[in-house]
Design an enzyme around this catalytic site. Sequence first.
Site: not given
Length: 353
Positions: A138-139
């Site tokens: 996600e990052e």
Amino acid sequence: MLCEMDAITLTRQLVDIESITGNEAAVGNYLYGELCRLGYHTRKIRVEANRFNLYATAGPQDLSAHARKQASNADFPNIVFSTHMDTVPPFIASSEDATRVYGRGSCDAKGIIATQIAAAERLRQERIHVGLLFVVGEERDSLGAKAANEFAGNQHSASRRYLVNGEPTENRIALASKGTLRVEVTARGKMAHSAYPELGESAIDKLLAALTRLRAMPLSSDPEIGACTLNIGLIEGGRAPNVVPDYAHADLSYRLIGPSDDLRRRIVATAGDQVEVTFPLELRFLRLRAVEGLPTMIAAYTTDIPFLTNWGEALLVGPGSIHVAHTEGEYIEKRQLADAIDLYCTIARKLGG
């Protein structure tokens, strides 16, 4: 059942497993073991190489008749709690005091993982069935979310389902999430000896002029959502102090509060014809579902939600403050962990889990 203190302990255990984006396998394997131990039907969804998402559901024996009726099958319940396993660098081990748990990922998003599991366990005792989806990447690029979406699309047909996505919102329901428009600005020139700059053509000068104009360009604002904002996150270029630079590049990020078509046109026109402008990534602005009676906020950041459309209508909520995420002193309030367990259970009940 995972209680408040267990959620605090699990948060620390997860924080102490380094899982910077690309290196999530260890924390994924740990969670896989814990979820299996709790009796969940848990599977690894391959993303790439040794990277995988986790998807866990209660066994058929745990499903109420209502849950069986609501879900097309036991593997895809009406409600799924989700968040991400990866963190930004650098790794920071856990610690705690009387009121907070500290460490990388404590609020973004390992504390959220702990509270979602605890809430699922409490709901399980009430015969309310929810799924658990924990993803990688996600990052950086939402690669795990994209793989999870493909998995869901291949497994079941569209129906009325809900995805409760966890990010630090201080336990308030996000009414909207700003989008992101990534912009790359590149300038090219001609090398020369810096003692004779007239023989060269400085790419850095061209880039700086374009960036100055872009910084001065007015951006739109909305009384409810806030302003569209610009961050110049990376600048690179040149060869040496005594060489007129033939190349310069900048990476920009705009936080969107609506469609990007007009903004894209204005960026290109404002940057000018001395530079090249490309748009490598866009995450669109989203308005999200509210839950009656629960406090709300506006998220100025983006999430995996745009890439998880096959999982149902999305809600965004979780413990922790985004203002301390990605910082040296990242932490989560223990009280917010406990409140989040209650909140996730309340949301599941209101959504008809």
